[in-house]
Structure formats: C-alpha cells, structure tokens
Design a protein around this motif. Structure first.
Motif, short mmCIF file in Angstrom:
data_model
loop_
_atom_site.label_atom_id
_atom_site.label_comp_id
_atom_site.label_asym_id
_atom_site.label_seq_id
_atom_site.Cartn_x
_atom_site.Cartn_y
_atom_site.Cartn_z
N LYS A 117 3.68 4.49 4.19
CA LYS A 117 3.19 5.84 3.87
C LYS A 117 2.22 5.74 2.69
O LYS A 117 2.60 5.29 1.61
CB LYS A 117 4.36 6.74 3.51
N ALA A 118 0.97 6.17 2.92
CA ALA A 118 -0.02 6.13 1.85
C ALA A 118 -0.79 7.45 1.88
O ALA A 118 -0.70 8.20 2.85
CB ALA A 118 -0.96 4.95 2.06
N ASN A 119 -1.55 7.72 0.79
CA ASN A 119 -2.36 8.94 0.77
C ASN A 119 -3.78 8.59 1.19
O ASN A 119 -4.46 7.82 0.49
CB ASN A 119 -2.39 9.54 -0.65
N ILE A 120 -4.19 9.17 2.29
CA ILE A 120 -5.53 8.85 2.80
C ILE A 120 -6.53 9.90 2.31
O ILE A 120 -6.34 11.10 2.51
CB ILE A 120 -5.52 8.78 4.34
N HIS A 121 -7.60 9.42 1.64
CA HIS A 121 -8.67 10.31 1.18
C HIS A 121 -9.87 10.08 2.07
O HIS A 121 -10.43 8.99 2.08
CB HIS A 121 -9.06 9.99 -0.26
N THR A 122 -10.26 11.10 2.81
CA THR A 122 -11.39 10.94 3.72
C THR A 122 -12.70 11.22 3.00
O THR A 122 -12.88 12.32 2.45
CB THR A 122 -11.23 11.89 4.92
N ILE A 123 -13.58 10.23 2.98
CA ILE A 123 -14.92 10.44 2.43
C ILE A 123 -15.93 9.95 3.47
O ILE A 123 -15.61 9.10 4.29
CB ILE A 123 -15.14 9.77 1.05
N SER A 124 -17.17 10.49 3.41
CA SER A 124 -18.05 10.20 4.55
C SER A 124 -18.95 8.99 4.34
O SER A 124 -19.57 8.53 5.29
CB SER A 124 -18.86 11.44 4.90
N GLY A 125 -19.02 8.45 3.14
CA GLY A 125 -19.87 7.27 2.95
C GLY A 125 -19.64 6.65 1.59
O GLY A 125 -18.84 7.15 0.80
N SER A 126 -20.36 5.54 1.33
CA SER A 126 -20.23 4.79 0.06
C SER A 126 -18.76 4.59 -0.32
O SER A 126 -18.38 4.73 -1.48
CB SER A 126 -20.97 5.51 -1.07
N VAL A 127 -17.97 4.26 0.68
CA VAL A 127 -16.52 4.13 0.49
C VAL A 127 -16.17 3.03 -0.51
O VAL A 127 -15.23 3.15 -1.30
CB VAL A 127 -15.85 3.85 1.87
N LEU A 158 0.82 -1.22 0.00
CA LEU A 158 0.00 0.00 0.00
C LEU A 158 0.86 1.27 0.00
O LEU A 158 0.32 2.38 -0.07
CB LEU A 158 -0.93 0.00 1.22
N GLU A 159 2.17 1.11 0.07
CA GLU A 159 3.09 2.25 0.05
C GLU A 159 2.80 3.13 -1.16
O GLU A 159 2.73 2.64 -2.31
CB GLU A 159 4.54 1.73 0.01
N GLY A 160 2.58 4.42 -0.91
CA GLY A 160 2.35 5.39 -1.99
C GLY A 160 0.98 5.30 -2.64
O GLY A 160 0.68 6.05 -3.57
N LYS A 161 0.11 4.39 -2.16
CA LYS A 161 -1.20 4.21 -2.78
C LYS A 161 -2.24 5.19 -2.19
O LYS A 161 -2.04 5.74 -1.11
CB LYS A 161 -1.68 2.77 -2.60
N ASN A 162 -3.34 5.33 -2.92
CA ASN A 162 -4.45 6.16 -2.43
C ASN A 162 -5.47 5.26 -1.75
O ASN A 162 -5.94 4.29 -2.36
CB ASN A 162 -5.13 6.87 -3.61
#
Ligand SMILES: Nc1ncnc2c1ncn2[C@@H]1O[C@H](COP(=O)(O)OP(=O)(O)OP(=O)(O)O)[C@@H](O)[C@H]1O
Ligand SMILES: O=P(O)(O)OC[C@H]1O[C@H](OP(=O)(O)OP(=O)(O)O)[C@H](O)[C@@H]1O
Ligand SMILES: [Mg+2]
Length: 283
Positions: free
Chosen positions: A131-141, A108-112
C-alpha cells in the motif's frame, strides 16, 4: 477512407510516419496541419496527443491508431490492440533516489510515489500487497523526489539516462511496452478491407526488417554444404560465375541467426559475402 490517429509530436511520431511511408503510402506533412489525406491510399491521418488516441479509436472517431502499450493498458483499452509494431520499446519502472535504501518492493509500503501511470502502478502494487500513496502528475516525473514531492517515482525508462541525470536508481520493472496498432471494434466491411490491405503491407515491411539478403561466392565443390546452411525463402539461388569452377549463392537470412550463419559460411569456404537490407518481403 480509413482514419489513422498518430501522435502529433513526441517519441512515437517519427517512427509511426516512417512505417506508413515504408508501406508506400504518400502524404504531405506540415507542422500546422492536424489532418492529412494520403495521395495514393484511402487513408486520412489525424495528429493527436498520444493519451487521446485510445479513446478516439474506442469511440470510432478514428478507425485505427498507433500508441504505446503503456498508455493503452493504463487507459484500460487493451482489447483494441491488433498488432505490436516493434518500435518505441521502453519499460515503466519504479526508481528511488540513488542513496535511498531499497531491498524489495515492500520498502515502498506507506511511501509517496509520483507517476503518470497510476493504474498500472496500482495494479502492480496490489498484486504484491503493497500500500503506497500514488501522486499522479502529467510530466517531468523524475524531478519529484528532488523537490520533496515523492519518495519514489514510476516512469518510462529506455536508456536510463534521464534517471541517472536526476540522481535516481531503477529498482523494479513494472511494465514492458512497445508501439501497437489499435483498431475500432465495429469497423465497417469497407474499412476492414482497407485495414487488411494496410496490414498486408505492414507485415511485408516487418518481415523485411527482420531479414537480410545475402550473396556470396563459393567454389563449386563447396556449394552443397553452403546451401545446406542457408534457409532462403524457398531455397537458395545458385548461379554460375564467369570464372570457371565458381558459383554465386543468394539467399535471405534472419537477423537473429545472422552472425552465427556468417561464421559457418566462412568456415565452409564462402568468400566475398555481401549482406544487403531488404525493403519489402512478401511470402
Ligand atoms: N525514452 C523512450 N524510449 C522509447 N519509447 C518511449 C520513450 N519515452 C516514451 N516512449 C514511448 O512513447 C510514448 C510517447 O512518449 P512521449 O514522451 O512522446 O509522450 P507524451 O509526452 O505523453 O506525448 P503527448 O504530448 O503526445 O501527450 C510513450 O507512451 C511510450 O510508449
Ligand atoms: O531512459 P531514457 O532514455 O532517458 O528515456 C526516458 C525518458 O523519456 C521519456 O520522456 P521524453 O524524453 O519523451 O520527454 P517528455 O517527458 O517530455 O515526454 C520518459 O518520460 C522519460 O523521461
Ligand atoms: Mg501524453
């Protein structure tokens, strides 16, 4: 009056209300009313979004609340927890598209990664040095990988059917969760006394759920052996049957040991075994 915050509608709502009702606390619900008072216990119920519950309890707007451990820990408010409740059991897991190559968390290194739980995910990755890029979304992940928003997701899993329906595969378990009762730190003495009363009832309900009442018939010469297999609250009850030479034995057994005990009772000569749910259990 103690103020309890529960989820208005969602995965926690029904079981939270059920627990309160099983504690013998009556109240009238209506989908439009966001606040109700019990008619027979000093309790007021607030119906809220689950994410808001830890904050309200921390601030003392609500005195106690029922929320998933996942939300509580995500919000950094784990010190409010006072009692696991045994329902809404689920896990927070990492998942990747079915066809994606995946050997270990290092992939998962470098992944979104899309998630509604950025803090829990971040500490999981930090502990493993990823280290990964975390995208916070509130639903329907679960939709995120198929629309090109992320390479992986981190979301709640229970049966796993949402993952399968969205072409995803669970690869890591990040956090195990269940519903917990939380309480404000600075409750007044009066409120603490009401909470203790409520906890006494919750414990009686929980013990009853883990236990079954068992009745069986046995020839008198087998009673001693059968009694030795049964724990009981103090010791099993033995009563004579109308038929001479026979007794009825009553006891309680733990759900976890249940099937093993039943087999041993049959081998020891027990007949007509009845198993009955217990509504409340007070030791
Ligand atoms: N599939 C599931 N099985 C068991 N428990 C679950 C499941 N999904 C979620 N939960 C638990 O129930 C809690 C509430 O889930 P729900 O999906 O209703 O939340 P929500 O959509 O954020 O609700 P709200 O509208 O109140 O913000 C979760 O935080 C988790 O602890
Ligand atoms: O593994 P499963 O048994 O399929 O359950 C997992 C799903 O349940 C929860 O969503 P929910 O159905 O509560 O809907 P929501 O996303 O609208 O909150 C969770 O967010 C997952 O999507
Ligand atoms: Mg929510």
């Amino acid at each position: 009056m103690l103020r309890l915050a529960i989820q208005k509608s969602g995965r926690l709502s029904e079981d939270s209300l059920k627990l309160i009702r099983e504690c013998g606390i009556s109240f009238i619900t209506s989908s439009l009313k966001l606040k109700t008072e019990s008619t027979n216990f000093p309790l007021e119920i607030l119906y809220l979004r689950d994410d808001d519950i830890p904050g309200y309890v921390a601030d003392g707007v609500a005195d106690i609340g029922i929320v998933g451990e996942n939300v509580l820990v995500e919000e950094g408010k784990q010190e409010l927890a006072i009692e696991p409740l045994g329902f809404s059991k689920c896990r927070l897991s990492l998942a990747v598209p079915k066809s994606a190559e995946y050997n270990s968390v290092d992939d998962l290194e470098g992944k979104n990664i899309a998630t509604s739980y950025p803090n829990l995910l971040q500490s999981y990755l930090d502990e493993r040095g990823v280290k990964a890029n975390i995208h916070t979304i509130s639903g329907s992940v679960e939709i995120a990988p198929s629309i090109g928003l992320a390479d992986a997701i981190c979301d709640i899993v229970s049966s796993g059917s949402t993952l399968i329906s969205n072409g995803l595969r669970e690869v890591e378990r990040v956090f195990k969760s269940q519903a917990v009762l939380i309480a404000h730190k600075g409750l007044s003495e009066e409120k603490r006394a009401i909470l203790d009363k409520l906890l006494f009832r919750i414990h009686a309900v929980q013990r009853a759920q883990r236990t079954k009442y068992i009745l069986l018939n046995a020839p008198n010469d087998k009673v001693d052996e059968i009694v030795s297999l049964l724990p009981g609250m103090k010791s099993p009850t033995v009563l004579p049957l109308a038929e001479k030479g026979w007794s009825s034995v009553h006891s309680v057994v733990n759900e976890d040991d249940f099937w093993e005990i039943i087999e041993r009772l049959r081998d020891a000569g027990a007949q007509g075994i009845l198993v009955i749910p217990i509504e409340k259990m007070i030791s």
